[in-house]
Design a protein around this motif. Structure first.
Motif, PDB file in Angstrom:
ATOM      1  N   ALA A 131      24.732 -37.029 -10.767  1.00  0.00           N
ATOM      2  CA  ALA A 131      22.570 -36.476 -11.680  1.00  0.00           C
ATOM      3  C   ALA A 131      22.811 -36.270 -12.646  1.00  0.00           C
ATOM      4  CB  ALA A 131      22.619 -35.063 -10.550  1.00  0.00           C
TER       5      ALA A 131
ATOM      6  N   GLU B  44      19.210 -37.172  -1.809  1.00  0.00           N
ATOM      7  CA  GLU B  44      20.374 -36.840  -3.029  1.00  0.00           C
ATOM      8  C   GLU B  44      20.442 -37.993  -3.946  1.00  0.00           C
ATOM      9  OE1 GLU B  44      23.493 -33.733  -3.283  1.00  0.00           O
ATOM     10  OE2 GLU B  44      24.054 -35.860  -2.150  1.00  0.00           O
TER      11      GLU B  44
ATOM     12  N   GLN C 202      14.138 -36.710 -10.119  1.00  0.00           N
ATOM     13  CA  GLN C 202      15.670 -36.776 -10.789  1.00  0.00           C
ATOM     14  C   GLN C 202      15.666 -37.155 -12.637  1.00  0.00           C
ATOM     15  OE1 GLN C 202      18.598 -35.871  -9.315  1.00  0.00           O
ATOM     16  NE2 GLN C 202      18.566 -35.809 -11.321  1.00  0.00           N
TER      17      GLN C 202
END
Length: 677
Positions: free
Chosen positions: A448, A444, A534
């Motif tokens: 973000a 993770e 990502q």
């Protein structure tokens, strides 16, 4: 009238009763209308009265209790009774007596304070000191028994000598680190002789001479103080009830100034309100103003708090956690009983260092139901020194390996059943991989999505791992429709085996993509990652504002913190020699400012040490919120010492709210309003 009425009714009814076995004759008819009229009127009257409604008991009592007398008299001199009775004009009760009622001088054996019908009774068990003023401060604890009408702040006093001391000292106690008001902390005085000063050791050896307790605003009032005497004030979160500083777990603070209590006539403006929104008049009210009334004590907990093992927890076979009351510089040592050596555990300390999680990479050790070991750690002994202590730990997981396998089997059965159902509906469905057969690492990244150009994304792995900087990991910049490789670095966070910083030269307004190929990262428990993609958008400069802070303070080494609405730092800057601290890329919103004088230069706020005479590093708040807008440059001058400490912290980020003032409930107004409807 009542006798005449019943007599008339009797006469009207009597002829009918005499001939009730016969049909009414003409004479009967003459009497019948009288009977019907009176009887009907009587019953109508009764019914009408019944329909009005039952009585509501009248007006509510809204008068506070009033003292009729006391034994001994209030402010009596040459008193020597340890039994005190205060008589009121109605039944009363005492709310939160243990928290609100304070006896001064403080009592070694707690006094018995209780409500007894219309009286308050106090039994003092300590010997009375000669020529001493005693005060029993009830604050707002006394209310009437039925409606709870508050009496208001009330103090009873008497003296064992020929004179009584009536001076008062007022001030505030704040938490040294964040200026939060401290509720319920003791504040005490020591008297100073004419030719000497109070040695600091007195706070370690002798109980307070006068004492009070702070309210929800951190405010204290010490009563029964002698005039023309010199004092020094101390704050103490007393953990053992001895009224002096005796252990590190006690929060303490000391006012460095020496003062004399004094007073002068003064007046304040009192507003008389017509209702909740309109005032009737404002009038001056005379009163005696006692000084000093602005003492500020910054209380703190010393470093090196007593350290003890609290508990241990093993949720799953692969890890366990040990909790302590305080951190230590040296990590514990492990010697296995059910396994060899130290087990090869991977340690993950918490941010404060008072909790340690142990990961068990060796499955032969992890899947043993009972994990037995000798656990050696630094513990505080009876002398307050850290010494090595060894405990035998036997840890059983809440979820055993057998239970894990049983749950996995159940999931596989459910998955197989679902697959059969799908194939029955569509025989040509391609085969699917059972997701329960492989446990993948969870990777993770935060924040973000969109980030500021000066932000650093943090990558968190679900178990301890190392991130190899190989071609299997890439940071790319989008140029037109192409993705171009960009240089980057991945740096582990200190003492954290699962968190890593992603460092790069972010260009405002650009789009980046960070990728990790499948099975690139292998965790300590043998799990690998799925592919990770990502996207990271760097926000444009015009989306931010800039804040320039000029701290006007004689000391250097000022560290300025930009705070959010939860009083948490979101950016920290060290001011330069001129006191300037610049904050770039500030998102539009409302912010607050805090700073501290970093005397030891370590960049973090440092607490004090009472015995060493070291005060905690001074903290200040800018008293107003700052509103930032996009494309704005805000220049803010700040003189931290120009505003009293108790008025600095904005109310919106102050967690300790003032006590709600007890008031008359105004139930008669509600009663009148309900009747008017």
């Amino acid at each position: 009238m009542k006798n005449n009425f019943f007599h008339t009714t009797h006469k009207a009814y009597e002829p009918y009763r005499a001939h009730e076995s016969h049909k009414p004759n003409e004479s009967h008819k003459a009497y019948w209308p009288h009977f019907s009229l009176f009887t009907l009127s009587f019953f109508i009257l009764i019914c009408a009265c019944a329909n009005i409604g039952s009585p509501d008991g009248g007006a509510y009592d809204e008068t506070p209790p009033c003292v009729l007398f006391s034994e001994p008299d209030n402010q009596a001199v040459n008193a020597n009774s340890k039994k005190i009775r205060i008589r009121f004009n109605e039944y009363i009760k005492i709310e939160n007596a243990s928290d609100k009622v304070v006896v001064s001088p403080p009592q070694t054996e707690s006094p018995n304070v209780r409500a007894d019908g219309k009286s308050v009774r106090i039994d003092l068990f300590d010997s009375l000191q000669a020529n001493t003023t005693y005060t029993i401060d009830f604050s707002d604890a006394i209310v009437d028994n039925n409606e709870g009408n508050p009496m208001g702040n009330y103090t009873y006093s008497f003296s064992t000598g020929p004179t009584i001391d009536t001076m008062e000292v007022t001030g505030y106690v704040l938490n040294a680190e964040d200026l939060e008001p401290i509720k319920g902390i003791l504040v005490g005085l020591y008297q100073i002789n004419e030719d000497s000063i109070v040695p600091d050791s007195i706070f370690r050896t002798r109980a307070f001479e006068r004492v009070s307790r702070t309210n929800g605003s951190g405010r204290f009032v010490i009563k029964g103080v002698a005039a023309n005497k010199r004092y020094r004030a101390f704050a103490l979160q007393d953990m053992d009830g001895n009224f002096f500083f005796s252990q590190k777990s006690e929060r303490v603070g000391a006012d460095t100034t020496i003062f004399e209590s004094r007073c002068r006539p003064d007046y304040r403006l009192d507003t008389l309100w017509r209702d909740s929104t309109h005032y009737d008049s404002i009038r001056p009210v005379r009163y005696t103003h006692f000084y000093p009334d602005d003492i500020v004590i910054r209380a703190f907990l010393e470093e090196g708090q007593e350290r003890h093992r609290l508990k241990e927890l093993r949720e799953v076979p692969e890890r366990f956690t040990v909790f302590f009351t305080a951190p230590a510089d040296t990590l514990p040592r492990i010697k296995g009983i059910s396994f060899e050596g130290d087990g090869g555990f991977i340690l993950e300390p918490s941010e404060k260092g008072d909790t340690i999680t142990y990961w068990i990479p060796d499955t032969t050790i992890a899947y043993t139901d009972t994990l037995a070991m000798e656990y050696s750690y630094l513990d505080t002994d009876t002398l307050g020194q850290l010494v090595w202590k060894t405990d035998t730990l036997e840890l059983l997981p809440k979820t055993t390996r057998a239970k894990q396998l049983k749950e996995l089997e159940k999931k596989n059965e459910e998955w197989e059943k679902e697959q059969k159902k799908k194939r029955k509906q569509n025989p040509n469905l391609p085969p699917e991989e059972n997701p329960n057969l492989i446990t993948f690492l969870n990777v993770e990244m935060k924040p973000a999505g969109s980030i500021a150009p000066n932000q650093i994304p943090i990558i968190t792995i679900s178990e301890p791992a190392q991130l190899p900087d190989t071609t299997a990991m890439r940071l790319r910049l989008k140029v037109d429709s192409l993705w171009v490789d960009e240089p980057y670095q991945i740096i582990p966070l200190s003492n954290h085996p699962r968190r890593f910083q992603l460092l790069a030269d972010w260009e405002p307004g650009e789009q980046y993509r960070f990728e990790i190929d499948s099975a690139t990262v292998t965790g300590a428990l043998g799990h690998t990652n799925r592919p990770v993609t990502q996207d990271i958008r760097i926000r444009r400069e015009e989306e931010f504002g800039t804040l320039f802070v000029h701290v006007i303070h004689p000391d250097t080494g000022i560290v300025v913190q930009l705070l959010n609405g939860s009083d948490k730092p979101i950016a920290i800057e060290r001011a330069n020699a001129e006191g300037r601290a610049d904050f770039y890329y500030v998102k539009p919103g409302t912010y607050y400012l805090r700073c501290f004088v970093d005397k030891n230069g370590d960049g973090v706020w440092t607490t004090g040490d009472y015995d060493a005479g070291i005060a905690p590093e001074e903290t200040y708040y800018f008293p107003q919120p700052l509103t930032m807008k996009a494309l704005w440059e805000l220049n803010q001058d700040w003189e931290p010492r120009s505003i009293a400490a108790m008025k600095q912290k904005p109310a919106k980020i102050t967690k300790q709210k003032p006590d709600k003032e007890k008031q008359i409930k105004q139930r008669n107004l509600e009663r009148a309003a309900s009747k008017g409807k």
